[in-house]
Design an enzyme around this catalytic site. Structure first.
Site, mmCIF file in Angstrom:
data_model
loop_
_atom_site.group_PDB
_atom_site.id
_atom_site.type_symbol
_atom_site.label_atom_id
_atom_site.label_comp_id
_atom_site.label_asym_id
_atom_site.label_seq_id
_atom_site.Cartn_x
_atom_site.Cartn_y
_atom_site.Cartn_z
ATOM 1 N N HIS A 46 -2.302 -5.739 1.841
ATOM 2 C CA HIS A 46 -3.613 -5.677 1.478
ATOM 3 C C HIS A 46 -3.418 -7.455 1.173
ATOM 4 O O HIS A 46 -2.692 -7.709 0.396
ATOM 5 C CB HIS A 46 -4.071 -5.551 0.523
ATOM 6 C CG HIS A 46 -5.687 -6.307 0.151
ATOM 7 N ND1 HIS A 46 -6.638 -6.565 0.579
ATOM 8 C CD2 HIS A 46 -5.301 -6.687 -1.373
ATOM 9 C CE1 HIS A 46 -7.811 -6.921 0.078
ATOM 10 N NE2 HIS A 46 -7.113 -7.469 -1.234
ATOM 11 N N ARG A 81 2.783 -5.954 10.144
ATOM 12 C CA ARG A 81 2.292 -4.686 10.018
ATOM 13 C C ARG A 81 2.373 -4.506 11.297
ATOM 14 O O ARG A 81 2.540 -3.401 11.538
ATOM 15 C CB ARG A 81 0.654 -4.698 10.432
ATOM 16 C CG ARG A 81 -0.347 -5.121 8.572
ATOM 17 C CD ARG A 81 -1.771 -5.244 8.674
ATOM 18 N NE ARG A 81 -2.806 -5.753 7.202
ATOM 19 C CZ ARG A 81 -3.593 -6.342 6.528
ATOM 20 N NH1 ARG A 81 -3.818 -7.233 7.780
ATOM 21 N NH2 ARG A 81 -4.337 -5.383 5.880
ATOM 22 N N GLU A 138 -9.697 -10.451 -7.688
ATOM 23 C CA GLU A 138 -8.598 -9.441 -7.338
ATOM 24 C C GLU A 138 -7.657 -10.292 -8.224
ATOM 25 O O GLU A 138 -6.362 -8.872 -9.289
ATOM 26 C CB GLU A 138 -8.340 -10.041 -5.663
ATOM 27 C CG GLU A 138 -9.250 -9.225 -5.548
ATOM 28 C CD GLU A 138 -8.915 -8.979 -3.695
ATOM 29 O OE1 GLU A 138 -7.847 -9.065 -3.615
ATOM 30 O OE2 GLU A 138 -9.968 -9.129 -2.766
ATOM 31 N N PHE A 157 -15.570 3.962 6.461
ATOM 32 C CA PHE A 157 -14.134 4.365 5.902
ATOM 33 C C PHE A 157 -13.701 4.092 5.526
ATOM 34 O O PHE A 157 -12.616 4.437 4.157
ATOM 35 C CB PHE A 157 -13.298 3.807 7.338
ATOM 36 C CG PHE A 157 -13.010 1.787 6.926
ATOM 37 C CD1 PHE A 157 -12.697 1.325 5.684
ATOM 38 C CD2 PHE A 157 -13.987 1.024 7.871
ATOM 39 C CE1 PHE A 157 -12.903 0.148 5.657
ATOM 40 C CE2 PHE A 157 -13.790 0.167 7.566
ATOM 41 C CZ PHE A 157 -13.709 -0.846 6.305
ATOM 42 N N LYS A 192 0.907 -0.866 -0.122
ATOM 43 C CA LYS A 192 -0.215 -0.478 -0.149
ATOM 44 C C LYS A 192 0.730 1.659 -0.234
ATOM 45 O O LYS A 192 1.896 1.199 0.167
ATOM 46 C CB LYS A 192 -0.834 -0.268 0.810
ATOM 47 C CG LYS A 192 -2.080 -1.350 1.007
ATOM 48 C CD LYS A 192 -3.014 -1.121 1.933
ATOM 49 C CE LYS A 192 -4.136 -2.038 2.074
ATOM 50 N NZ LYS A 192 -4.866 -1.742 3.470
ATOM 51 N N TYR A 235 -12.288 -1.629 -3.828
ATOM 52 C CA TYR A 235 -12.372 -2.311 -2.545
ATOM 53 C C TYR A 235 -14.732 -1.722 -2.467
ATOM 54 O O TYR A 235 -14.611 -1.275 -1.393
ATOM 55 C CB TYR A 235 -12.183 -0.835 -1.950
ATOM 56 C CG TYR A 235 -10.857 -1.761 -1.269
ATOM 57 C CD1 TYR A 235 -10.598 -2.380 -0.405
ATOM 58 C CD2 TYR A 235 -9.580 -0.527 -1.225
ATOM 59 C CE1 TYR A 235 -9.098 -3.094 0.538
ATOM 60 C CE2 TYR A 235 -8.645 -1.541 -0.942
ATOM 61 C CZ TYR A 235 -8.610 -2.150 0.105
ATOM 62 O OH TYR A 235 -6.721 -2.760 0.696
ATOM 63 N N THR A 260 -5.060 -6.772 10.655
ATOM 64 C CA THR A 260 -5.565 -5.507 10.179
ATOM 65 C C THR A 260 -4.943 -4.236 11.184
ATOM 66 O O THR A 260 -4.739 -3.607 10.827
ATOM 67 C CB THR A 260 -7.672 -5.418 10.175
ATOM 68 O OG1 THR A 260 -7.483 -5.912 9.384
ATOM 69 C CG2 THR A 260 -7.584 -4.000 9.664
ATOM 70 N N ARG A 316 -1.344 -14.170 4.525
ATOM 71 C CA ARG A 316 -2.469 -13.122 6.000
ATOM 72 C C ARG A 316 -2.097 -13.786 7.273
ATOM 73 O O ARG A 316 -1.909 -12.702 8.313
ATOM 74 C CB ARG A 316 -3.931 -13.424 5.264
ATOM 75 C CG ARG A 316 -4.339 -13.710 4.560
ATOM 76 C CD ARG A 316 -6.383 -13.131 4.905
ATOM 77 N NE ARG A 316 -7.032 -12.418 5.459
ATOM 78 C CZ ARG A 316 -7.385 -11.545 5.222
ATOM 79 N NH1 ARG A 316 -7.305 -11.214 4.481
ATOM 80 N NH2 ARG A 316 -8.046 -10.371 6.139
ATOM 81 N N ASN A 327 -1.784 0.346 6.725
ATOM 82 C CA ASN A 327 -1.406 -0.867 7.296
ATOM 83 C C ASN A 327 -0.592 -1.474 6.193
ATOM 84 O O ASN A 327 -0.375 -2.561 6.330
ATOM 85 C CB ASN A 327 -2.246 -1.648 7.504
ATOM 86 C CG ASN A 327 -3.542 -1.802 6.922
ATOM 87 O OD1 ASN A 327 -3.868 -1.261 6.040
ATOM 88 N ND2 ASN A 327 -4.770 -2.454 7.787
HETATM 89 P P1 ATP Z 1 -6.950 -5.765 3.577
HETATM 90 O O1 ATP Z 1 -8.045 -6.188 2.772
HETATM 91 O O2 ATP Z 1 -6.793 -4.683 2.808
HETATM 92 O O3 ATP Z 1 -6.505 -7.113 3.155
HETATM 93 P P2 ATP Z 1 -8.000 -7.058 5.815
HETATM 94 O O4 ATP Z 1 -8.980 -7.807 5.018
HETATM 95 O O5 ATP Z 1 -7.224 -6.910 7.315
HETATM 96 O O6 ATP Z 1 -7.011 -6.156 5.191
HETATM 97 P P3 ATP Z 1 -10.612 -5.579 5.595
HETATM 98 O O7 ATP Z 1 -11.860 -5.572 6.808
HETATM 99 O O8 ATP Z 1 -11.152 -6.019 4.429
HETATM 100 O O9 ATP Z 1 -9.028 -5.452 6.516
HETATM 101 O O10 ATP Z 1 -10.459 -3.711 5.422
HETATM 102 C C1 ATP Z 1 -9.301 -3.411 4.501
HETATM 103 C C2 ATP Z 1 -9.012 -2.560 4.310
HETATM 104 O O11 ATP Z 1 -10.226 -0.550 4.867
HETATM 105 C C3 ATP Z 1 -8.193 -2.376 5.610
HETATM 106 O O12 ATP Z 1 -7.214 -3.397 5.580
HETATM 107 C C4 ATP Z 1 -7.751 -1.061 6.189
HETATM 108 O O13 ATP Z 1 -6.923 -0.740 5.125
HETATM 109 C C5 ATP Z 1 -8.912 -0.955 6.004
HETATM 110 N N1 ATP Z 1 -9.724 -0.292 6.948
HETATM 111 C C6 ATP Z 1 -10.776 -1.349 8.045
HETATM 112 N N2 ATP Z 1 -10.510 -1.284 8.779
HETATM 113 C C7 ATP Z 1 -10.786 0.485 9.416
HETATM 114 C C8 ATP Z 1 -10.877 1.423 10.290
HETATM 115 N N3 ATP Z 1 -11.712 1.125 11.673
HETATM 116 N N4 ATP Z 1 -10.556 2.485 9.727
HETATM 117 C C9 ATP Z 1 -9.353 2.454 8.272
HETATM 118 N N5 ATP Z 1 -10.117 2.403 8.286
HETATM 119 C C10 ATP Z 1 -9.687 0.567 7.900
HETATM 120 MG MG MG Z 2 -9.955 -7.509 3.450
#
Ligand code: ATP
Ligand code: MG
Length: 137
Positions: A115, A102, A126, A57, A9, A49, A91, A85, A112
């Site tokens: 992805h 992370r 994807e 968010f 990212k 997304y 996250t 993962r 973070n």
């Molecule tokens: P990713 O999909 O990026 O691999 P993830 O699966 O751990 O991460 P998701 O719940 O899918 O997390 O959320 C997607 C992305 O949205 C997160 O990686 C983060 O960048 C952002 N995100 C998630 N929760 C929050 C939050 N509470 N505040 C701000 N950004 C958030």
């Molecule tokens: Mg995710």
């Protein structure tokens, strides 16, 4: 063997952490089989997304993902989706295990660093979002 889609990212590319992050994937037994650096438009980041459209968010996430170039990669290995993962960590970096990407590099829940696809279905979708058949060998 399985394949998954990884994104390094903007917060990480900006701090020149691409190599350090790829090393963690390689150390875990994952192989980079496709890789490119791109700058997502707001429309592209929003489409990628789309599943998070209703989350509070979403706007912040889309803006962040288009703020700087990202490195998109296809990683291959045994149980690549779960392994990736695991190496990424939780996250929220405050919740992430020691040694994860992370924990070591993420700045916040939003910024973070990485992805990773969360299921075989998302991995297929994807990978096809970013790579054509010709780019995948
Ligand atoms: P990713 O999909 O990026 O691999 P993830 O699966 O751990 O991460 P998701 O719940 O899918 O997390 O959320 C997607 C992305 O949205 C997160 O990686 C983060 O960048 C952002 N995100 C998630 N929760 C929050 C939050 N509470 N505040 C701000 N950004 C958030
Ligand atoms: Mg995710």
């Amino acid at each position: 063997v399985e394949r998954t889609l990884s994104i390094i990212k903007p917060d990480a590319t900006k701090r020149n952490l691409t190599g350090k992050i790829v090393s963690k994937f390689e150390d875990a037994g994952l192989r980079v089989v496709a890789s490119k650096r791109i700058h997502l438009s707001p429309a592209q980041a929003g489409a990628f997304y789309a599943e998070h459209k209703e989350r509070p968010f979403y706007g912040e996430l889309v803006e962040f993902m288009g703020s700087e170039p990202v490195v998109v990669q296809v990683l291959e290995g045994e149980n690549a989706i779960a392994k990736n993962r695991e190496v990424m960590g939780a996250t929220d970096p405050a919740q992430a295990d020691a040694g994860t990407i992370r924990k070591d590099f993420a700045l916040s829940k939003g910024e973070n660093s990485v992805h990773g696809s969360d299921s075989p279905e998302s991995a297929a979708r994807e990978i096809a979002f970013f790579f054509s058949g010709l780019e995948l060998v």
